[in-house]
Design a protein around this motif. Sequence first.
Motif, PDB file in Angstrom:
ATOM      1  N   GLU A  45      50.035   9.155  23.763  1.00 52.94           N
ATOM      2  CA  GLU A  45      50.996  10.105  23.172  1.00 52.94           C
ATOM      3  C   GLU A  45      51.355   9.736  21.734  1.00 52.94           C
ATOM      4  O   GLU A  45      51.147  10.511  20.802  1.00 52.94           O
ATOM      5  CB  GLU A  45      52.246  10.102  24.051  1.00 52.94           C
ATOM      6  CG  GLU A  45      53.362  10.969  23.544  1.00 52.94           C
ATOM      7  CD  GLU A  45      54.506  11.044  24.536  1.00 52.94           C
ATOM      8  OE1 GLU A  45      54.310  11.598  25.632  1.00 52.94           O
ATOM      9  OE2 GLU A  45      55.596  10.542  24.226  1.00 52.94           O
ATOM     10  N   GLY A  46      51.886   8.550  21.564  1.00 49.91           N
ATOM     11  CA  GLY A  46      52.306   8.120  20.234  1.00 49.91           C
ATOM     12  C   GLY A  46      52.811   6.705  20.313  1.00 49.91           C
ATOM     13  O   GLY A  46      53.113   6.211  21.407  1.00 49.91           O
ATOM     14  N   PRO A  47      52.919   6.019  19.174  1.00 49.69           N
ATOM     15  CA  PRO A  47      53.362   4.624  19.178  1.00 49.69           C
ATOM     16  C   PRO A  47      54.773   4.478  19.733  1.00 49.69           C
ATOM     17  O   PRO A  47      55.626   5.344  19.514  1.00 49.69           O
ATOM     18  CB  PRO A  47      53.344   4.241  17.692  1.00 49.69           C
ATOM     19  CG  PRO A  47      52.588   5.315  16.990  1.00 49.69           C
ATOM     20  CD  PRO A  47      52.637   6.537  17.842  1.00 49.69           C
ATOM     21  N   GLY A  48      55.010   3.392  20.455  1.00 51.96           N
ATOM     22  CA  GLY A  48      56.351   2.994  20.853  1.00 51.96           C
ATOM     23  C   GLY A  48      56.837   1.894  19.906  1.00 51.96           C
ATOM     24  O   GLY A  48      56.253   1.677  18.834  1.00 51.96           O
ATOM     25  N   PRO A  57      47.758   0.331  18.583  1.00 49.63           N
ATOM     26  CA  PRO A  57      48.096   1.150  19.737  1.00 49.63           C
ATOM     27  C   PRO A  57      48.178   0.326  21.032  1.00 49.63           C
ATOM     28  O   PRO A  57      47.451  -0.659  21.185  1.00 49.63           O
ATOM     29  CB  PRO A  57      46.922   2.134  19.826  1.00 49.63           C
ATOM     30  CG  PRO A  57      45.763   1.349  19.287  1.00 49.63           C
ATOM     31  CD  PRO A  57      46.339   0.478  18.192  1.00 49.63           C
ATOM     32  N   PHE A  58      49.040   0.725  21.907  1.00 45.94           N
ATOM     33  CA  PHE A  58      49.127   0.149  23.255  1.00 45.94           C
ATOM     34  C   PHE A  58      49.101  -1.388  23.247  1.00 45.94           C
ATOM     35  O   PHE A  58      48.190  -2.008  23.802  1.00 45.94           O
ATOM     36  CB  PHE A  58      47.998   0.709  24.143  1.00 45.94           C
ATOM     37  CG  PHE A  58      48.296   2.098  24.651  1.00 45.94           C
ATOM     38  CD1 PHE A  58      49.134   2.285  25.747  1.00 45.94           C
ATOM     39  CD2 PHE A  58      47.768   3.211  24.025  1.00 45.94           C
ATOM     40  CE1 PHE A  58      49.432   3.573  26.210  1.00 45.94           C
ATOM     41  CE2 PHE A  58      48.061   4.497  24.481  1.00 45.94           C
ATOM     42  CZ  PHE A  58      48.890   4.666  25.574  1.00 45.94           C
ATOM     43  N   ASN A  84      46.137   7.753  19.568  1.00 46.44           N
ATOM     44  CA  ASN A  84      47.262   8.549  20.051  1.00 46.44           C
ATOM     45  C   ASN A  84      47.266   9.928  19.398  1.00 46.44           C
ATOM     46  O   ASN A  84      46.657  10.116  18.338  1.00 46.44           O
ATOM     47  CB  ASN A  84      48.582   7.850  19.697  1.00 46.44           C
ATOM     48  CG  ASN A  84      48.892   6.673  20.598  1.00 46.44           C
ATOM     49  OD1 ASN A  84      48.952   6.816  21.810  1.00 46.44           O
ATOM     50  ND2 ASN A  84      49.069   5.509  20.000  1.00 46.44           N
ATOM     51  N   HIS A 162      49.901   8.400  32.415  1.00 47.56           N
ATOM     52  CA  HIS A 162      50.203   7.459  31.336  1.00 47.56           C
ATOM     53  C   HIS A 162      50.575   6.111  31.959  1.00 47.56           C
ATOM     54  O   HIS A 162      51.289   6.073  32.966  1.00 47.56           O
ATOM     55  CB  HIS A 162      51.380   7.996  30.514  1.00 47.56           C
ATOM     56  CG  HIS A 162      51.565   7.274  29.215  1.00 47.56           C
ATOM     57  ND1 HIS A 162      52.072   6.000  29.140  1.00 47.56           N
ATOM     58  CD2 HIS A 162      51.277   7.637  27.947  1.00 47.56           C
ATOM     59  CE1 HIS A 162      52.105   5.618  27.867  1.00 47.56           C
ATOM     60  NE2 HIS A 162      51.624   6.597  27.123  1.00 47.56           N
TER      61      HIS A 162
HETATM   62  N1  URA Z   1      52.421   4.787  24.562  1.00 45.83           N
HETATM   63  C1  URA Z   1      51.536   5.596  23.955  1.00 45.83           C
HETATM   64  O1  URA Z   1      51.387   6.768  24.300  1.00 45.83           O
HETATM   65  N2  URA Z   1      50.825   5.092  22.961  1.00 45.83           N
HETATM   66  C2  URA Z   1      50.931   3.819  22.548  1.00 45.83           C
HETATM   67  O2  URA Z   1      50.219   3.432  21.619  1.00 45.83           O
HETATM   68  C3  URA Z   1      51.850   2.994  23.224  1.00 45.83           C
HETATM   69  C4  URA Z   1      52.584   3.494  24.225  1.00 45.83           C
END
Ligand code: URA
Length: 195
Positions: A45-48, A57-58, A84, A162
């Motif tokens: 989805e996107g960075p946390g 990422p992740f 993401n 996710h």
């Molecule tokens: N959740 C996400 O969707 N992307 C990430 O990079 C980290 C957590």
Amino acid sequence: MTEAASLPDLHQAIKGCLACPLGAGRMKFVFGEGHPEARLMFVGEGPGRDEDLQGRPFVGKAGELLDRMIGAIGMKREETYIANVVKCRPPDNRTPTPDEARACLGYLHRQIELIRPAVIVTLGATPLRELVGVPEGITKVRGQWRHVRIGDREIPVMPTFHPAYVLRQYTQEVRRAVWEDLRAAKEWIDRPAGS
Ligand code: URA
């Protein structure tokens, strides 16, 4: 700008992006990482918070689980590519708005064109909706092949949960579902050519 000829060129071209309000709030731009010719690509989805701090990422708790999920199908994180929908952290880890996703989607498309993965695994509902155009809930659609057309290619998409959801719902049923989805993706990339 999104005509960049390589991943490093693309990264260079977009890392200062301010095309949506998320850009102004970021610590680090999270481009994505992995094998530049990965057969298996993950889209989250996107960075946390952790990702925003490290620019990767992740890398937080969800990332640790993603690494274990990848290991469970006999692969290593470095063999895959991880990106993401949005490259900058949404405040309080909220879901990116459709406008934010749209502002960033061209970058993801170009990444996919350059990597040319055989399969994309979408993690959760957001990449499924924003990249693949599937609005249904992830619980209904996970495990069922979908497709996305990027440039001149039609790419098979395997939707799964996710990892952050898996951490919240750490049941055997949910973990098994994700394992089955990833195994299906792995079987697809391992199938003999022409079959
Ligand atoms: N959740 C996400 O969707 N992307 C990430 O990079 C980290 C957590």
